[in-house]
Motif scaffolding. Structure first.
Motif, short mmCIF file in Angstrom:
data_model
loop_
_atom_site.label_atom_id
_atom_site.label_comp_id
_atom_site.label_asym_id
_atom_site.label_seq_id
_atom_site.Cartn_x
_atom_site.Cartn_y
_atom_site.Cartn_z
N LEU A 50 38.53 52.22 29.08
CA LEU A 50 38.04 52.58 30.40
C LEU A 50 39.17 52.99 31.35
O LEU A 50 38.97 53.05 32.56
N ASN A 76 40.07 61.50 27.46
CA ASN A 76 39.12 61.43 28.58
C ASN A 76 38.87 59.99 29.04
O ASN A 76 38.73 59.71 30.23
N HIS A 77 38.83 59.03 28.10
CA HIS A 77 38.59 57.63 28.47
C HIS A 77 39.73 57.07 29.33
O HIS A 77 39.51 56.18 30.15
N GLU A 80 38.99 57.39 33.05
CA GLU A 80 37.71 56.90 33.55
C GLU A 80 37.80 56.13 34.85
O GLU A 80 36.98 56.31 35.75
N SER A 81 38.79 55.26 35.00
CA SER A 81 38.84 54.38 36.17
C SER A 81 39.69 54.92 37.32
O SER A 81 39.90 54.22 38.32
#
Length: 241
Positions: A50, A76-77, A80-81
Motif C-alpha cells: 500500500l 503502482n502499489h 497508493e498512500s
C-alpha cells in the motif's frame, strides 16, 4: 591478441513482493538464497502493498543483509498512500538503487528503469482524444516512455537491461482477463525499447500473465512477478547477460 569476452553477469529478477505491515514472513531467506546464486538483484515494482513507510521499513530491514547490488523501480502499489518520497528515502537509505528514469552500470551491464504506465497495446492503444481525463492518462503514458528514452541515451555499456513495472508487450500479460489488458501496460514502452540495443527487459504487474515474450524487434521480455511460474521453480528468474 583477441580481446577477452566480458564476464557474464547473473541477474536475479522478481517483482510484486507486496510487503504488508502485518506480514507473517520476511524475505531474508529468499534474499540470502538470491545472493548466493546471483550477482545482482532486480525488483520490478510493487515492493510494498500500500505504499506505506512501515512496509518499506520492513522490506529495507530484509534488504540490508543483501551482499549483492539491489536495483529496483517502483510500481503502482508503491504510490497508493501518497508517501512515495518517504518510501523512496527508506529504500535508498537501505542501499537500493532506485532507477525511476535513470541509468546505472554494474560490471559492464547498464540498468535502465521507469515504472511505465497503462494505455494498451498495438492498434488498441488509447489515443489522446476526447475528455481531459483521457488526455491526461495518455500524457502520463507518453511521459513515462520519454523518461525511459532519456535514460536509455545515458547507457554506455555494451549490455543492457530495461526494468519496468508495467508490461511493454501483450505476450507477457496473456493469462490475465483480456478486458484489463489496457491497464497492464503499453506498447509505447516497446516502441521506445526497440530504438536501442537491449539485451533483456523485465517487468511485473501482471500476476497471472506469462513468463516470456519478445518486443517487435526481438528484445526478450520476462514477466518476473513473484506469482509467475519460472524456469527456476522459484519466485525469481535468473537471467545471464
Amino acid at each position: 591478441m583477441a580481446r577477452s569476452q566480458p564476464r557474464k553477469l547473473r541477474i536475479a529478477a522478481v517483482a510484486d513482493l507486496h510487503v504488508k505491515e502485518d506480514r507473517e514472513q520476511s524475505y531474508k531467506e529468499l534474499f540470502a538464497e538470491i545472493c548466493s546464486r546471483a550477482d545482482v538483484l532486480v525488483i520490478a515494482g510493487d515492493l510494498t502493498d500500500l505504499g506505506k513507510a512501515k512496509e518499506a521499513e520492513l522490506l529495507a530491514a530484509d534488504l540490508r543483509n543483501c551482499t549483492v547490488p539491489v536495483v529496483a523501480v517502483l510500481g503502482n502499489h508503491d504510490y497508493e498512500s501518497g508517501s512515495v518520497d518517504e518510501v523512496t528515502t527508506i529504500l535508498t537509505d537501505a542501499g537500493v538503487k532506485l532507477l525511476n528514469g535513470r541509468a546505472i552500470e554494474i560490471e559492464g551491464v547498464g540498468f535502465v528503469g521507469v515504472k511505465g504506465f497503462a494505455g494498451g497495446f498495438g492498434r488498441h492503444m488509447l489515443s489522446s482524444f476526447g475528455e481531459p481525463a483521457i488526455k491526461a492518462m495518455v500524457a502520463e503514458s507518453v511521459d513515462e516512455t520519454m523518461r525511459l528514452e532519456n535514460a536509455m541515451r545515458q547507457v554506455r555499456a555494451s549490455r543492457s537491461m530495461v526494468v519496468l513495472h508495467y508490461a511493454p508487450i501483450t505476450e507477457t500479460v496473456v493469462g490475465e482477463p483480456p478486458e484489463i489488458f489496457p491497464f497492464l501496460g503499453s506498447s509505447r514502452l516497446a516502441e521506445t525499447i526497440d530504438r536501442f540495443k537491449v539485451d533483456a527487459v523485465v517487468h511485473g504487474h501482471a500476476h497471472r500473465g506469462s513468463y516470456e515474450g519478445r518486443t517487435p524487434a526481438g528484445a526478450p521480455v520476462f514477466n518476473v512477478a513473484a506469482h509467475i511460474e519460472k524456469p527456476t521453480g522459484k519466485p525469481y528468474a535468473l537471467i545471464d547477460l
